[in-house]
Scaffold this active site. Structure first.
Site, PDB file in Angstrom:
ATOM      1  N   GLY A  71       0.810  -1.211   0.000  1.00 13.90           N
ATOM      2  CA  GLY A  71       0.000   0.000   0.000  1.00 13.90           C
ATOM      3  C   GLY A  71       0.845   1.263   0.000  1.00 13.90           C
ATOM      4  CB  THR A  72       3.919   2.182   1.866  1.00 16.55           C
ATOM      5  OG1 THR A  72       3.339   1.859   3.134  1.00 16.55           O
ATOM      6  CG2 THR A  72       4.827   3.387   2.011  1.00 16.55           C
ATOM      7  CG  ASN A 157      -5.262   3.827   9.048  1.00 15.73           C
ATOM      8  OD1 ASN A 157      -5.633   4.812   8.400  1.00 15.73           O
ATOM      9  ND2 ASN A 157      -4.192   3.848   9.807  1.00 15.73           N
ATOM     10  CD  GLN A 185      -7.306  -0.645   7.395  1.00 19.06           C
ATOM     11  OE1 GLN A 185      -8.097  -1.506   7.739  1.00 19.06           O
ATOM     12  NE2 GLN A 185      -6.036  -0.693   7.730  1.00 19.06           N
ATOM     13  CB  SER A 205      -1.823  -3.336   1.144  1.00 21.25           C
ATOM     14  OG  SER A 205      -0.817  -4.097   1.760  1.00 21.25           O
ATOM     15  CG  HIS A 207      -0.235  -6.669   4.989  1.00 21.12           C
ATOM     16  ND1 HIS A 207      -0.384  -6.280   6.297  1.00 21.12           N
ATOM     17  CD2 HIS A 207       0.223  -5.588   4.323  1.00 21.12           C
ATOM     18  CE1 HIS A 207      -0.011  -5.003   6.408  1.00 21.12           C
ATOM     19  NE2 HIS A 207       0.362  -4.568   5.220  1.00 21.12           N
ATOM     20  CB  THR A 243      12.247  -9.708 -10.290  1.00 23.76           C
ATOM     21  OG1 THR A 243      13.418  -9.474 -11.074  1.00 23.76           O
ATOM     22  CG2 THR A 243      11.728 -11.115 -10.539  1.00 23.76           C
ATOM     23  CB  CYS A 331       2.022   2.654  10.798  1.00 30.92           C
ATOM     24  SG  CYS A 331       1.023   1.532   9.856  1.00 30.92           S
TER      25      CYS A 331
END
Ligand SMILES: *Cc1c(COP(=O)(O)O)cnc(C)c1O
Length: 392
Positions: A71-72, A157, A185, A205, A207, A243, A331
């Site tokens: 996401g970042t 979030n 989110q 993202s 995860h 890659t 975070c």
């Protein structure tokens, strides 16, 4: 002791079916998608199928999905890449132009905007109301002739508040301004038809929806001007070098597929459990409050404040009792300072200091919630007893 995980906004468990889908791409099919031999072709096919799956689930074209490291990166790329595209097109202009975002963004957006501000861009940080919602009127009024990007998160979030993304997209389209939404989110929680949405960029993202860490994607509407920020081997239509994370990409597609398949049923079930949790805490712990919008909210998010309590102490007690939740966002909990989200919502210090976030998933049970309520009652009472300022 049973451990109870109430921190699904920080990250989710990689689902076993997801791991199973990923495993062959570590030990058997470990080729580089850019290699021209059989191993390479198999990996390339896996990446291409994952892209098609994600595009179909989100109602867009496969060539509009670009894989990233999470996401970042997707947030940074959408914003900085749009700035770079504008600079390229506007060589003679003195001013670099104007971005509109909100005061409650994730730091991946907020710190990117602050960085750009230092480099000469103008940025407006829209305020939010006490429920964490932006105002569409204020957004419309903030737009200037040189505004080229709006970045408003889909869902927050920390408090779970969902923004009126459809209306924002419509406004952006009318004004001819690109619209990025950090949907990290929200992804997997809403039905999406990106092709007709008016959204220009969407970050996600894996995860956060049952996939592995370190992989995500950026949706980029076809025909949008965006400059790469990673240069090298020209992967991803020459837009994002490096890659491809083949197992991660395969896992992300599988996770999104699983989460979307169970969406309706899960959203209802998780929201019901969350509301039961909120109801008990509010009824049984005096001087407590729920933060965020109780209606327009992510299903699993419960942000609660307890007056007279230091959240960090409560979290330590809960952790020792096997209950894992967080204060604010994961975070920022390591860095000092109050939650920028709760501050923007105008909460007073006593509520901000005593705020904890419980984020539930389909794996949580009523028994876990009941146990957590008992423990929270006990610990809040204990901490208030120890607080000399509380007694008065
Ligand atoms: C977790 C999160 C991010 C960052 O995503 P990563 O994949 O962990 O880099 C960005 N925005 C929001 C809203 C998040 O919750």
């Amino acid at each position: 002791m049973e451990t109870i995980y109430f921190d699904n906004a920080a990250t989710t468990r990689t689902e076993p079916e997801v791991l199973e889908a990923m495993l062959p791409y570590f030990v058997e099919e470990y080729g580089n998608p850019s290699s021209l031999h059989e191993y390479g072709l198999h990996a390339k096919k896996a990446v291409s199928e994952a892209r098609m799956t994600i595009a179909e689930l989100l109602g867009c074209k496969p060539n509009e999905i670009f894989f990233t490291s999470g996401g970042t990166e997707a947030d940074n790329w959408a914003i900085k890449g749009t700035c770079l595209a504008r600079e390229a097109g506007n060589a003679e202009e003195k001013s670099l132009g104007h971005i509109v975002t909100t005061a409650i963004e994730h730091h991946a957006v907020l710190h990117t905007c602050r960085f750009l501000e230092k480099r000469g861009y103008a940025v407006t940080y829209l305020p939010v109301d006490e429920l964490g919602r932006i105002s569409l009127t204020e957004l419309a009024n903030a737009l200037r002739p040189d505004t080229f990007l709006i970045s408003v998160m889909y869902a927050n979030n920390e408090v779970g508040t969902v923004q009126p993304v459809g209306e924002i997209a419509e406004l952006a389209r009318q004004r001819g301004v690109a619209f990025h939404t950090d949907a990290v989110q929200a992804a997997g929680h809403f039905e999406e038809k990106l092709s007709t949405s008016g959204i220009t960029f969407l970050s996600a993202s894996a995860h956060k929806f049952g996939g592995p860490k370190g992989v995500g994607f950026l949706y980029v509407r076809e025909g949008t001007k965006l400059v790469p920020i990673l240069h090298g081997g020209a992967q991803e239509q020459q837009m994002r070098s490096g890659t491809e994370n083949v197992p991660g990409i395969v896992g992300m597609a599988k996770a999104l597929e699983l989460t979307m398949k169970k969406r309706r049923e899960r959203e209802r079930k998780v929201a019901e459990l969350r509301d039961y949790f909120a109801g008990r805490l509010l009824a049984e712990i005096p001087m407590s409050r729920r933060n965020g919008d109780p209606e327009e909210c992510l299903s699993g998010n419960l942000n609660m404040s307890f007056a007279g309590v230091q959240a960090s102490s409560l979290l330590v007690f809960l952790d020792m009792a096997g209950i894992h939740c967080s204060s604010g966002s994961a975070c920022t909990s390591a860095s000092s300072g109050a939650s920028h989200v709760l501050l923007a919502m105008g909460l007073s210090d006593q509520w901000i200091n005593g705020s904890v976030r419980m984020t539930l998933s389909e794996h949580n049970t009523k028994e876990q919630v009941d146990y957590a309520v008992e423990k929270m009652r006990e610990f809040v009472a204990k901490l208030r007893d120890q607080n000399p300022a509380w007694k008065k």
